[in-house]
Design a protein around this motif. Structure first.
Motif, PDB file in Angstrom:
ATOM      1  N   ALA A   1     -11.499  12.240  -6.238  1.00 24.20           N
ATOM      2  CA  ALA A   1     -11.271  11.905  -4.829  1.00 24.20           C
ATOM      3  C   ALA A   1     -11.545  10.424  -4.570  1.00 24.20           C
ATOM      4  N   VAL A   2     -12.609   9.896  -5.170  1.00 26.25           N
ATOM      5  CA  VAL A   2     -12.939   8.474  -5.005  1.00 26.25           C
ATOM      6  C   VAL A   2     -11.845   7.604  -5.615  1.00 26.25           C
ATOM      7  N   PHE A   3     -11.398   7.941  -6.826  1.00 25.67           N
ATOM      8  CA  PHE A   3     -10.364   7.140  -7.486  1.00 25.67           C
ATOM      9  C   PHE A   3      -9.046   7.202  -6.718  1.00 25.67           C
ATOM     10  N   SER A   4      -8.723   8.398  -6.185  1.00 31.36           N
ATOM     11  CA  SER A   4      -7.499   8.532  -5.406  1.00 31.36           C
ATOM     12  C   SER A   4      -7.553   7.684  -4.140  1.00 31.36           C
ATOM     13  N   THR A   5      -8.718   7.686  -3.473  1.00 31.37           N
ATOM     14  CA  THR A   5      -8.885   6.877  -2.264  1.00 31.37           C
ATOM     15  C   THR A   5      -8.730   5.391  -2.573  1.00 31.37           C
ATOM     16  N   GLU A   6      -9.320   4.962  -3.701  1.00 25.52           N
ATOM     17  CA  GLU A   6      -9.216   3.555  -4.073  1.00 25.52           C
ATOM     18  C   GLU A   6      -7.769   3.178  -4.394  1.00 25.52           C
ATOM     19  N   SER A   7      -7.061   4.059  -5.097  1.00 29.24           N
ATOM     20  CA  SER A   7      -5.661   3.778  -5.436  1.00 29.24           C
ATOM     21  C   SER A   7      -4.815   3.662  -4.173  1.00 29.24           C
ATOM     22  N   GLU A   8      -5.055   4.572  -3.211  1.00 33.35           N
ATOM     23  CA  GLU A   8      -4.309   4.508  -1.949  1.00 33.35           C
ATOM     24  C   GLU A   8      -4.650   3.241  -1.178  1.00 33.35           C
ATOM     25  N   LEU A   9      -5.925   2.837  -1.229  1.00 37.95           N
ATOM     26  CA  LEU A   9      -6.340   1.620  -0.538  1.00 37.95           C
ATOM     27  C   LEU A   9      -5.655   0.405  -1.140  1.00 37.95           C
ATOM     28  N   LYS A  10      -5.627   0.345  -2.481  1.00 42.87           N
ATOM     29  CA  LYS A  10      -4.977  -0.781  -3.163  1.00 42.87           C
ATOM     30  C   LYS A  10      -3.484  -0.813  -2.844  1.00 42.87           C
ATOM     31  N   ALA A  11      -2.871   0.375  -2.840  1.00 42.01           N
ATOM     32  CA  ALA A  11      -1.444   0.443  -2.513  1.00 42.01           C
ATOM     33  C   ALA A  11      -1.202  -0.037  -1.088  1.00 42.01           C
ATOM     34  N   GLY A  12      -2.120   0.342  -0.166  1.00 41.50           N
ATOM     35  CA  GLY A  12      -1.990  -0.113   1.219  1.00 41.50           C
ATOM     36  C   GLY A  12      -2.140  -1.615   1.350  1.00 41.50           C
ATOM     37  N   ILE A  13      -3.086  -2.184   0.591  1.00 38.83           N
ATOM     38  CA  ILE A  13      -3.264  -3.634   0.607  1.00 38.83           C
ATOM     39  C   ILE A  13      -2.015  -4.321   0.079  1.00 38.83           C
ATOM     40  N   SER A  14      -1.435  -3.760  -0.983  1.00 43.44           N
ATOM     41  CA  SER A  14      -0.213  -4.339  -1.550  1.00 43.44           C
ATOM     42  C   SER A  14       0.920  -4.283  -0.530  1.00 43.44           C
ATOM     43  N   ARG A  15       1.071  -3.123   0.150  1.00 44.16           N
ATOM     44  CA  ARG A  15       2.131  -3.009   1.159  1.00 44.16           C
ATOM     45  C   ARG A  15       1.929  -4.006   2.287  1.00 44.16           C
ATOM     46  N   ASN A  16       0.688  -4.149   2.761  1.00 45.06           N
ATOM     47  CA  ASN A  16       0.408  -5.090   3.852  1.00 45.06           C
ATOM     48  C   ASN A  16       0.674  -6.523   3.415  1.00 45.06           C
ATOM     49  N   THR A  17       0.326  -6.834   2.164  1.00 42.97           N
ATOM     50  CA  THR A  17       0.563  -8.186   1.661  1.00 42.97           C
ATOM     51  C   THR A  17       2.056  -8.476   1.588  1.00 42.97           C
ATOM     52  N   VAL A  18       2.812  -7.508   1.081  1.00 49.06           N
ATOM     53  CA  VAL A  18       4.264  -7.687   0.984  1.00 49.06           C
ATOM     54  C   VAL A  18       4.875  -7.855   2.373  1.00 49.06           C
ATOM     55  N   GLU A  19       4.423  -7.068   3.342  1.00 47.41           N
ATOM     56  CA  GLU A  19       4.943  -7.210   4.705  1.00 47.41           C
ATOM     57  C   GLU A  19       4.592  -8.571   5.292  1.00 47.41           C
ATOM     58  N   ALA A  20       3.382  -9.058   4.977  1.00 50.11           N
ATOM     59  CA  ALA A  20       2.990 -10.390   5.464  1.00 50.11           C
ATOM     60  C   ALA A  20       3.875 -11.475   4.858  1.00 50.11           C
ATOM     61  N   VAL A  21       4.207 -11.325   3.578  1.00 50.94           N
ATOM     62  CA  VAL A  21       5.095 -12.290   2.921  1.00 50.94           C
ATOM     63  C   VAL A  21       6.478 -12.250   3.567  1.00 50.94           C
ATOM     64  N   LYS A  22       7.003 -11.044   3.775  1.00 52.23           N
ATOM     65  CA  LYS A  22       8.325 -10.928   4.391  1.00 52.23           C
ATOM     66  C   LYS A  22       8.336 -11.549   5.792  1.00 52.23           C
ATOM     67  N   ARG A  23       7.279 -11.286   6.544  1.00 54.04           N
ATOM     68  CA  ARG A  23       7.196 -11.836   7.901  1.00 54.04           C
ATOM     69  C   ARG A  23       7.142 -13.363   7.859  1.00 54.04           C
ATOM     70  N   TYR A  24       6.367 -13.916   6.935  1.00 55.24           N
ATOM     71  CA  TYR A  24       6.283 -15.382   6.833  1.00 55.24           C
ATOM     72  C   TYR A  24       7.636 -15.977   6.464  1.00 55.24           C
ATOM     73  N   VAL A  25       8.338 -15.333   5.527  1.00 54.61           N
ATOM     74  CA  VAL A  25       9.658 -15.843   5.127  1.00 54.61           C
ATOM     75  C   VAL A  25      10.605 -15.829   6.314  1.00 54.61           C
ATOM     76  N   ARG A  26      10.601 -14.744   7.084  1.00 54.48           N
ATOM     77  CA  ARG A  26      11.494 -14.662   8.254  1.00 54.48           C
ATOM     78  C   ARG A  26      11.173 -15.746   9.277  1.00 54.48           C
ATOM     79  N   GLU A  27       9.883 -15.968   9.509  1.00 56.71           N
ATOM     80  CA  GLU A  27       9.477 -16.916  10.556  1.00 56.71           C
ATOM     81  C   GLU A  27       9.599 -18.363  10.112  1.00 56.71           C
ATOM     82  N   HIS A  28       9.669 -18.617   8.815  1.00 60.82           N
ATOM     83  CA  HIS A  28       9.737 -19.995   8.313  1.00 60.82           C
ATOM     84  C   HIS A  28      10.974 -20.218   7.462  1.00 60.82           C
TER      85      HIS A  28
END
Length: 559
Positions: A427-454
């Motif tokens: 359960a702990v490892f699954s939570t960490e994997s989901e957290l890392k995946a969420g961080i990756s998704r948020n980072t990718v969305e931030a990159v896409k947003r920056y590219v669109r705005e600049h």
């Protein structure tokens, strides 16, 4: 990913080479452009650079001088110099400053691409040699220490997989396998017990190993093991003597007794040599018979128990020990150290595999209640600390399991307790994997947003790295994993989408469109549009305007 910096005071040369490499280099690259040596130095300060392509003749700083600065900042980077002349009179200085080649401005595109690919292959080979190959002498000098660490592991814990033991023995160039019989001895060095200077201790250990090789070297292959504190051990393989002694008439017993007598005599000689040389005073207990490598743990624990009883007086002795059975115990510190390494390296599958192994020991009653207690609660504490240190969110499942994690087992049912610990860890490892995946998704969305705005700016991977806080290689890797395309491809597509939208406005000319989409050079802009459309910017704009006009003529009027 390779980062390539192109430097020339003539913008069209920089843009020509940048567009060429982006179009024809198959590998993922980040091409940065500098139109002065000062801009190049700024790039070199901001991010790692792998290849610099620079003109030789530039105002204020030549390409050779810049190559010198590259070597200072990034020693493993390579420089390709651009020159307008076939005569190249700077060979010595160029070699000293990591210049890997040069190209003529008059040469064709294929020559330039080929030269860059050659230098990339050169860097690949050097990186592989630094990381994995290395000089044979370096590997050879590290073998004794690596062998000692591996043998210590065999002594301190029972191996779970003999195939892995055999593979490691082969890797360490040890001519034995898990079924090879060896003799084992345990030593106690009195001077080491109170010695705090680690350097002095290492020097004394090296001297003692030298004396050991001199006294026991002809008895077989020696593998000394530093156990820390005042203890050391030595494994001796391939002892000389009559082969194929028959088991009848006590033949094997006689052979073992002869070997033991030989080794005891040599150990006494070793004691005298160490004492006379001022190295140390050492006591030995020799296991009475050969043991297979896979069974070292049991023999070592027997010797350790006997040494603990004998060293109360701190006398100097050589004793032929007994092959006595010692109650199976476990060392929670050894287990925690091993499992902590799996956690640090994110090898969760290995961690769970080890937990299943300990569960099997408890289920098959190969360890007693005390050992079950020590193993279970040491791992439970380790996982609880891991949960806190990683600052992972406590899901409902984790909270429920945490509430009973440290409760005693019902009626001694340790198998069920280990099952719960496995479930908690999963359960702990699954939570960490989901957290890392969420961080990756948020980072990718931030990159896409920056590219669109600049999108009207010259967007580089280095700039995206500065915005997100992640290095460019990691950023590129998670972006590709999330989207299926590289960052460079995504930025190019978004720029082309913006160019297409602007070109539909007949009132905008090509220069204005290039400026609004972050292209500082018309030459580079022309190459970029041709790469995506196969047409010149002007012709592509005319085709879009014609399509718009045709669409408007055939659209129904709304009255």
């Amino acid at each position: 990913m390779y980062r390539i910096l192109i430097v020339d005071n003539e913008p069209y040369v920089v843009d020509w080479i940048a567009a060429l490499l982006e179009a024809q280099i198959d590998r993922e690259i980040d091409v940065c452009r500098a139109y002065t040596a000062a801009e190049a130095l700024e790039w070199l300060t901001r991010s790692r650079t792998d290849i610099v392509i620079s003109d030789i003749c530039m105002p204020r700083m030549s390409g050779l001088e810049l190559a010198g600065q590259v070597k200072v900042r990034w020693p493993y980077a390579r420089v390709i110099l651009i020159t307008a002349y076939a005569q190249f009179d700077y060979a010595v200085t160029a070699i000293q400053n990591n210049v890997a080649g040069y190209i003529l401005k008059t040469q064709g595109d294929d020559v330039i691409v080929s030269e860059v690919e050659r230098v990339m292959a050169m860097i690949d080979a050097e990186l592989n040699q630094r990381s994995f190959g290395g000089p044979a002498a370096d590997i050879q000098s590290a073998l004794p220490e690596l062998r000692s660490q591996f043998m210590r592991m065999l002594l301190e814990q029972e191996p779970e997989d003999t195939d892995k033991v055999n593979a490691q023995l082969e890797s360490l160039k040890i001519s034995m396998d898990a079924d090879t019989p060896v003799r084992i001895l345990l030593g106690a060095v009195w001077e080491w017990e109170s010695l705090e200077d680690l350097v002095v201790r290492r020097q004394l250990a090296a001297k003692m190993i030298g004396q050991m090789n001199a006294c026991l070297g002809d008895c077989g292959s020696l593998y000394p093991v530093d156990l820390g504190g005042s203890r050391m051990a030595c494994l001796i393989g391939s002892l000389p003597g009559p082969a194929n002694v028959p088991a009848s008439d006590g033949g094997q017993a006689i052979k073992g007794a002869q070997e033991s007598a030989l080794l005891q005599g040599r150990l006494e000689t070793l004691q005298d040599a160490c004492a006379a040389g001022g190295v140390c005073h050492i006591s030995f207990i020799l296991y009475p018979q050969p043991v297979f490598l896979r069974d070292l743990h049991e023999a070592y624990r027997s010797l350790e128990a006997q040494m603990n009883r004998m060293t109360l007086e701190k006398d100097v002795f050589v004793i032929l020990g007994k092959a006595e059975k010692v109650k199976r115990t476990v060392d929670p510190e050894v287990i925690s150290r091993r499992l902590r390494l799996f956690l640090e390296e994110d090898r969760f599958d290995k961690f769970l595999e080890a937990l299943s192994y300990y569960q099997a020991l408890a289920r098959d009653r190969r360890i007693d209640t005390g050992d079950c207690y020590n193993i279970y609660y040491s791992i439970a504490l380790l996982m609880n600390s891991y949960l806190e240190n990683r600052q992972l969110p406590r899901t409902d499942q984790i909270r429920q399991m945490s509430a009973v994690l440290f409760d005693p087992p019902y009626a001694g049912q340790w198998t069920e307790k280990f099952e719960m610990l496995i479930g908690f860890s999963e359960a702990v490892f699954s939570t960490e994997s989901e957290l890392k995946a969420g961080i990756s998704r948020n980072t990718v969305e931030a990159v896409k947003r920056y590219v669109r705005e600049h999108i009207s700016e010259d967007i580089s991977l280095t700039r995206l790295s500065e915005v997100t806080g992640y290095n460019t290689c990691y950023l590129s890797r998670i972006f590709r994993a999330q989207t299926g395309e590289t960052l460079t491809e995504y930025i190019g597509k978004k720029k082309m989408d913006r160019i297409r939208d602007l070109m539909r406005d007949p009132d905008l000319n090509i220069g204005e469109i290039a400026e609004k989409t972050g292209f500082l050079s018309r030459t580079y802009f022309n190459r970029f549009v041709r790469k995506y459309t196969g047409m010149s910017p002007k012709n592509y704009q005319l085709s879009l305007v014609s399509i718009n006009s045709l669409t408007e003529r055939h659209s129904p009027s709304i009255i």
